[in-house]
Design an enzyme around this catalytic site. Structure first.
Site, PDB file in Angstrom:
ATOM      1  N   ASP A 141       0.495  -1.344   0.092  1.00  0.00           N
ATOM      2  CA  ASP A 141       0.314  -0.494   0.117  1.00  0.00           C
ATOM      3  C   ASP A 141       1.167   1.374  -0.100  1.00  0.00           C
ATOM      4  OD1 ASP A 141       0.933  -0.978   2.483  1.00  0.00           O
ATOM      5  OD2 ASP A 141      -0.901   0.497   3.291  1.00  0.00           O
TER       6      ASP A 141
ATOM      7  N   GLU B 157      -0.084  -1.334   5.821  1.00  0.00           N
ATOM      8  CA  GLU B 157       1.189  -0.847   6.337  1.00  0.00           C
ATOM      9  C   GLU B 157       0.983   0.849   6.947  1.00  0.00           C
ATOM     10  OE1 GLU B 157       5.003   1.486   7.675  1.00  0.00           O
ATOM     11  OE2 GLU B 157       4.075   1.867   5.615  1.00  0.00           O
TER      12      GLU B 157
END
Length: 361
Positions: free
Chosen positions: A75, A135
């Site tokens: 991400d 994350e």
């Protein structure tokens, strides 16, 4: 899946980076990139592949005595809102530099993982490749945290590398982080009759003074100097421009060296602000450098550079909590992460791949 969009893991790793950067994957929208990574890894017969939502784990089984993990998140933070910003999607290549969201944090590192996964059909160690979601948001959503909870056996290893950007230098361990809210209470009144109330914001002045007077430490852990920091990061109070505020909250962020546990860091902050109402709202343990192992020393020798400490918090902390020594090592400058101008030199990605290939081969 459209064949045109399939990932080619054997192409130039810088071009592979551009390809995965062109898949927008802001936290919460990792499904497409996770699908493509998953499909590409399933084609590699030397890997055992597992999936947990949008996190993928691929493992070799060469029968080696030791196992290492190469990990990275899929991400990114949201795209820049500044008009004309280069750190967005799709990516751009200008004079050998790759611009776009995720260039440094951390699709260059993810591309290196994928290239190694496809290329290394024999290695000095068994390798576990971990690609995970969420994350860049609150810890409770972390894909790596979910893997550690649901399938901790998949993360077992002797050593781990998180391919976060480090400018091609090993950064050992990481500082821990914690957040606190310190509250003061007063009495509301009309500001034209202030003597009828009590100003909670004024009562917060000693909190700010204690922070201003506090001298953050630099602490040496296993030969690396970790700089601490304690700062007010937000302050709020009051309800209107003509009302004496009856409450105030000061949010404090303490970044602490990995010589302390989270509990010890909390005790230090509570002691500093003794007499005030205080609550810890978030926290994560740091991680010791993990450079005292031969397996880490081999990597440092190959790079030929002195390791540095990681001041920010990273997921090496999660591996440390699992009993796996871990370091940060990846292409790109961490200072460019999340910026409107996020970029990485294509050659830096290639150099990272060559270094890890040499270490593993």
């Amino acid at each position: 899946m459209d064949n045109v969009n399939e990932l080619d893991l054997l192409q130039d790793v810088a071009v592979l980076t551009e390809q995965i950067m062109n898949i927008e994957s802001v936290s919460g929208n990792e499904r497409e990139i996770a699908d493509q990574v998953h499909q590409a890894l399933l084609k590699l017969e030397h890997l055992e592949v597992h999936r947990d939502q949008d996190a993928i784990v691929a493992r070799t089984n060469f029968g080696r005595e030791r196992r290492v993990v190469l990990a990275g998140h899929l991400d990114t933070v949201p795209l820049p809102r500044t008009e004309g910003a280069k750190g967005t999607v799709p990516a751009q290549v200008i004079d050998g530099v790759l611009y776009g969201r995720g260039a440094t944090d951390m699709k260059g590192g993810v591309a290196v993982q994928l290239a190694l996964a496809a290329e290394l059909k024999d290695a000095k160690y068994d390798v576990t490749y971990v690609f995970y979601d969420h994350e860049e948001v609150e810890a409770a959503k972390s894909g790596l945290g979910r893997l550690a909870k649901n399938s901790p056996e998949l993360l077992e290893a002797d050593f781990a590398i998180l391919l976060e950007p480090t400018n091609g230098t090993v950064e050992g361990g990481c500082n821990g982080t914690s957040r606190f809210v310190i509250r003061t209470h007063g009495k509301a009144a009309h500001s034209g009759r202030a003597w009828m109330g009590h100003n909670a914001i004024h009562d917060a002045a000693p909190i700010l003074q204690r922070l201003a007077d506090y001298q953050p430490q630099t602490i040496t852990v296993q030969g690396l100097d970790y700089r601490e920091g304690m700062n007010a990061v937000r302050i709020s109070g009051g309800i209107a421009g003509n009302v004496i505020p009856d409450y105030c909250e000061v949010e404090v962020n303490y970044r602490f060296a990995p010589d302390k546990t989270l509990a010890q860091a909390e005790a230090l902050v509570f002691d500093l602000f003794e007499g005030f109402e205080i609550e810890r709202t978030d926290g994560a343990e740091g991680a010791k450098p993990g450079l005292d192992q031969e397996i880490a020393a081999d990597l440092i020798r190959i790079l030929g550079q002195e390791p540095k400490p990681k001041y920010g918090w990273t997921d090496v902390s999660r591996f440390s909590a699992l009993g796996v020594s871990a370091v940060n090592f990846g292409p790109g400058d961490a200072l460019l992460a999340h910026s409107d101008d996020e970029h990485v030199a294509q050659e830096d990605i290639r150099t990272c791949l060559k270094s890890l290939r040499s270490w593993l081969s």
